[in-house]
Write a protein that holds these residues in place. Sequence first.
Motif, PDB file in Angstrom:
ATOM      1  N   VAL A   1      52.629 -20.610 -65.360  1.00  0.00           N
ATOM      2  CA  VAL A   1      52.854 -21.958 -64.847  1.00  0.00           C
ATOM      3  C   VAL A   1      53.068 -22.277 -63.498  1.00  0.00           C
ATOM      4  O   VAL A   1      53.652 -21.390 -62.493  1.00  0.00           O
ATOM      5  N   LEU A   2      51.073 -23.065 -63.292  1.00  0.00           N
ATOM      6  CA  LEU A   2      51.551 -23.436 -61.726  1.00  0.00           C
ATOM      7  C   LEU A   2      52.619 -24.518 -61.788  1.00  0.00           C
ATOM      8  O   LEU A   2      52.702 -26.076 -61.682  1.00  0.00           O
ATOM      9  N   GLU A   3      53.935 -24.752 -61.077  1.00  0.00           N
ATOM     10  CA  GLU A   3      55.081 -25.540 -60.530  1.00  0.00           C
ATOM     11  C   GLU A   3      55.015 -25.901 -59.054  1.00  0.00           C
ATOM     12  O   GLU A   3      54.316 -25.572 -57.341  1.00  0.00           O
ATOM     13  N   THR A   4      55.642 -27.416 -58.948  1.00  0.00           N
ATOM     14  CA  THR A   4      55.370 -27.604 -57.584  1.00  0.00           C
ATOM     15  C   THR A   4      57.669 -28.878 -57.162  1.00  0.00           C
ATOM     16  O   THR A   4      58.036 -28.335 -58.610  1.00  0.00           O
ATOM     17  N   ARG A   5      57.415 -28.291 -56.246  1.00  0.00           N
ATOM     18  CA  ARG A   5      58.939 -29.306 -55.786  1.00  0.00           C
ATOM     19  C   ARG A   5      58.861 -30.542 -56.327  1.00  0.00           C
ATOM     20  O   ARG A   5      59.602 -30.862 -57.215  1.00  0.00           O
ATOM     21  N   GLY A   6      58.364 -31.552 -56.168  1.00  0.00           N
ATOM     22  CA  GLY A   6      58.575 -32.383 -57.233  1.00  0.00           C
ATOM     23  C   GLY A   6      57.504 -32.933 -57.756  1.00  0.00           C
ATOM     24  O   GLY A   6      56.676 -32.010 -58.809  1.00  0.00           O
ATOM     25  N   ASP A   7      57.411 -34.348 -58.315  1.00  0.00           N
ATOM     26  CA  ASP A   7      56.130 -34.791 -59.163  1.00  0.00           C
ATOM     27  C   ASP A   7      55.657 -36.489 -58.465  1.00  0.00           C
ATOM     28  O   ASP A   7      55.929 -36.739 -59.841  1.00  0.00           O
ATOM     29  N   THR A   8      55.049 -36.500 -57.718  1.00  0.00           N
ATOM     30  CA  THR A   8      54.373 -37.517 -56.966  1.00  0.00           C
ATOM     31  C   THR A   8      53.436 -37.066 -57.005  1.00  0.00           C
ATOM     32  O   THR A   8      52.783 -36.018 -56.810  1.00  0.00           O
ATOM     33  N   PRO A   9      52.699 -38.229 -56.577  1.00  0.00           N
ATOM     34  CA  PRO A   9      51.254 -38.096 -56.326  1.00  0.00           C
ATOM     35  C   PRO A   9      50.887 -37.356 -55.597  1.00  0.00           C
ATOM     36  O   PRO A   9      49.986 -36.068 -54.680  1.00  0.00           O
ATOM     37  N   LEU A  10      51.610 -37.137 -54.313  1.00  0.00           N
ATOM     38  CA  LEU A  10      51.784 -36.304 -53.401  1.00  0.00           C
ATOM     39  C   LEU A  10      52.150 -34.661 -53.912  1.00  0.00           C
ATOM     40  O   LEU A  10      51.563 -33.556 -53.380  1.00  0.00           O
ATOM     41  N   ALA A  11      52.559 -34.607 -54.846  1.00  0.00           N
ATOM     42  CA  ALA A  11      52.552 -32.456 -55.318  1.00  0.00           C
ATOM     43  C   ALA A  11      51.359 -32.421 -56.000  1.00  0.00           C
ATOM     44  O   ALA A  11      51.565 -31.459 -55.761  1.00  0.00           O
ATOM     45  N   TRP A  12      50.940 -33.567 -56.532  1.00  0.00           N
ATOM     46  CA  TRP A  12      49.842 -33.522 -57.307  1.00  0.00           C
ATOM     47  C   TRP A  12      48.894 -32.888 -56.630  1.00  0.00           C
ATOM     48  O   TRP A  12      47.946 -32.085 -57.107  1.00  0.00           O
ATOM     49  N   LEU A  13      48.440 -33.418 -55.314  1.00  0.00           N
ATOM     50  CA  LEU A  13      47.531 -33.193 -54.755  1.00  0.00           C
ATOM     51  C   LEU A  13      47.941 -31.971 -54.131  1.00  0.00           C
ATOM     52  O   LEU A  13      46.596 -31.280 -54.260  1.00  0.00           O
ATOM     53  N   THR A  14      48.556 -31.197 -53.479  1.00  0.00           N
ATOM     54  CA  THR A  14      49.349 -29.947 -53.470  1.00  0.00           C
ATOM     55  C   THR A  14      49.247 -29.329 -54.364  1.00  0.00           C
ATOM     56  O   THR A  14      48.749 -27.621 -54.077  1.00  0.00           O
ATOM     57  N   ALA A  15      49.342 -29.856 -55.674  1.00  0.00           N
ATOM     58  CA  ALA A  15      49.292 -28.936 -56.851  1.00  0.00           C
ATOM     59  C   ALA A  15      47.636 -28.326 -57.219  1.00  0.00           C
ATOM     60  O   ALA A  15      47.245 -26.739 -57.197  1.00  0.00           O
ATOM     61  N   GLY A  16      47.062 -28.905 -56.966  1.00  0.00           N
ATOM     62  CA  GLY A  16      44.991 -29.469 -56.967  1.00  0.00           C
ATOM     63  C   GLY A  16      44.946 -28.388 -56.180  1.00  0.00           C
ATOM     64  O   GLY A  16      43.617 -27.685 -56.099  1.00  0.00           O
ATOM     65  N   GLN A  17      45.136 -28.415 -54.822  1.00  0.00           N
ATOM     66  CA  GLN A  17      45.266 -27.439 -53.574  1.00  0.00           C
ATOM     67  C   GLN A  17      45.003 -26.071 -54.127  1.00  0.00           C
ATOM     68  O   GLN A  17      44.487 -25.110 -53.695  1.00  0.00           O
ATOM     69  N   ALA A  18      46.300 -26.038 -54.309  1.00  0.00           N
ATOM     70  CA  ALA A  18      46.886 -24.532 -54.813  1.00  0.00           C
ATOM     71  C   ALA A  18      46.182 -23.977 -56.090  1.00  0.00           C
ATOM     72  O   ALA A  18      45.816 -22.720 -56.136  1.00  0.00           O
ATOM     73  N   LEU A  19      45.925 -24.753 -57.011  1.00  0.00           N
ATOM     74  CA  LEU A  19      44.944 -24.448 -57.577  1.00  0.00           C
ATOM     75  C   LEU A  19      44.040 -23.385 -57.843  1.00  0.00           C
ATOM     76  O   LEU A  19      43.665 -22.806 -57.938  1.00  0.00           O
ATOM     77  N   MET A  20      43.109 -24.428 -56.701  1.00  0.00           N
ATOM     78  CA  MET A  20      41.796 -24.249 -56.804  1.00  0.00           C
ATOM     79  C   MET A  20      41.992 -22.530 -55.116  1.00  0.00           C
ATOM     80  O   MET A  20      41.256 -21.581 -55.983  1.00  0.00           O
ATOM     81  N   ARG A  21      43.387 -22.400 -55.278  1.00  0.00           N
ATOM     82  CA  ARG A  21      43.383 -21.537 -54.338  1.00  0.00           C
ATOM     83  C   ARG A  21      43.035 -20.036 -55.438  1.00  0.00           C
ATOM     84  O   ARG A  21      42.966 -18.946 -54.743  1.00  0.00           O
ATOM     85  N   VAL A  22      44.107 -20.434 -56.193  1.00  0.00           N
ATOM     86  CA  VAL A  22      44.386 -19.536 -57.199  1.00  0.00           C
ATOM     87  C   VAL A  22      42.855 -18.900 -57.949  1.00  0.00           C
ATOM     88  O   VAL A  22      42.991 -17.726 -57.804  1.00  0.00           O
ATOM     89  N   LEU A  23      42.557 -19.969 -58.288  1.00  0.00           N
ATOM     90  CA  LEU A  23      41.599 -19.828 -59.470  1.00  0.00           C
ATOM     91  C   LEU A  23      40.504 -18.471 -58.267  1.00  0.00           C
ATOM     92  O   LEU A  23      39.436 -17.559 -58.734  1.00  0.00           O
ATOM     93  N   VAL A  24      39.781 -18.909 -57.354  1.00  0.00           N
ATOM     94  CA  VAL A  24      38.834 -18.244 -56.475  1.00  0.00           C
ATOM     95  C   VAL A  24      39.375 -17.272 -56.123  1.00  0.00           C
ATOM     96  O   VAL A  24      38.712 -15.816 -55.341  1.00  0.00           O
ATOM     97  N   THR A  25      40.424 -16.888 -55.551  1.00  0.00           N
ATOM     98  CA  THR A  25      41.357 -15.568 -55.251  1.00  0.00           C
ATOM     99  C   THR A  25      41.392 -14.540 -56.301  1.00  0.00           C
ATOM    100  O   THR A  25      41.246 -13.567 -56.503  1.00  0.00           O
ATOM    101  N   GLY A  26      41.423 -15.133 -58.075  1.00  0.00           N
ATOM    102  CA  GLY A  26      41.338 -14.300 -59.320  1.00  0.00           C
ATOM    103  C   GLY A  26      39.835 -14.336 -59.192  1.00  0.00           C
ATOM    104  O   GLY A  26      39.667 -13.158 -59.446  1.00  0.00           O
ATOM    105  N   THR A  27      39.130 -14.983 -58.327  1.00  0.00           N
ATOM    106  CA  THR A  27      37.477 -15.027 -59.181  1.00  0.00           C
ATOM    107  C   THR A  27      37.143 -13.856 -58.326  1.00  0.00           C
ATOM    108  O   THR A  27      36.257 -13.103 -58.489  1.00  0.00           O
ATOM    109  N   ARG A  28      37.602 -14.137 -57.070  1.00  0.00           N
ATOM    110  CA  ARG A  28      37.167 -12.267 -56.411  1.00  0.00           C
ATOM    111  C   ARG A  28      37.119 -10.899 -56.592  1.00  0.00           C
ATOM    112  O   ARG A  28      37.330 -10.561 -56.628  1.00  0.00           O
ATOM    113  N   TYR A  29      38.519 -11.208 -58.022  1.00  0.00           N
ATOM    114  CA  TYR A  29      38.536 -10.309 -58.271  1.00  0.00           C
ATOM    115  C   TYR A  29      38.302  -9.618 -59.370  1.00  0.00           C
ATOM    116  O   TYR A  29      38.936  -8.654 -60.406  1.00  0.00           O
TER     117      TYR A  29
END
Length: 325
Positions: free
Chosen positions: A237-265
């Motif tokens: 589960v990908l989680e953030t501290r809050g639940d605002t548009p700012l938190a959602w955008l933060t989640a998106g950046q983190a999601l993409m970094r997780v996905l491409v890091t995983g792809t590398r492996y």
Amino acid sequence: MSSATLTPEQRERILRAATSAPSKHNTQPWWFRWSGDDLEVHIDPRRTLRLGDPTGREAHIACGAAAFAARLGYASLGLGTETVLLPGGGPLSVALVRVTGSAPDPRFDTLYWSLPSRRTHRAPFRETPIPSLVLENLRDAARDEGAWLRGVEQEPAYERLLTLIREATGLEDDRLREERARWVDAPDAVHRLDGVPAGSLGPRPLDPTGAVRDLAVGRDVPGRGTIAFESRPAVAVLETRGDTPLAWLTAGQALMRVLVTGTRYGVAASFANQPLENAELRAEVGSEARHYGTAQMVLRLGMGVEVPPTPRRPLSEVLGPEELA
């Protein structure tokens, strides 16, 4: 507006990186505008889901992912960037990827070259477990972008999460499925460069566990077939501290970094976000959290095999009209 120094070829490279980001049902809910060499990211309201994403949360996540992918495009050109979230200019102006003049993160070049191989993996994973060091790298990737990737491994939390996913699937109403059908194996899919075509749906699971989302549930897709999936899928589960548009955008950046890091492996992911579409069930998904606590994405992770990509619109369709004058 600052002066522009990027060549057309460099701009195309950055935009192709940005548009490689995932989005719910591959709606691609973004458009972009250049401000000198900086890239503005905007939500395209024509591509948001009224029933499936009424608050725009997942559209923000998709645009946050696109912003991070754009950063990788800049890094491949030797340009360091920073992302300004919610920079102003209206509620649908959600990010500005700004060139800083500093060197890019040295890890970004490798991640950039993983972008073309990243897929949302709706087929079975290999039974090979994800190495623990790789899982730690995925957690680090989320943490580097201000989020938390919580692996759900132990009982009873594991079965509880799968139960919530199954419960949410059963609660879907016909209107929600009708909206999704306009994007998933749509009648005009052969002429479209968005949505999820039949070839990217993956087979139906022989024994539904809950971790595998069937985007065409209740529909007969010719030639799709049924197959056994991995016996115990890894879920996080990908989680953030809050639940605002700012938190959602933060989640998106983190999601993409997780996905491409995983792809590398060799690690791929699909999404089982059904319980996050229900306010009551979403709170239960986050109830086990010990660090952040607001659930933004539910990921099924595993060692992937080759699967077909979903289509992407031409760059001429993702630029603001003034860019095409």
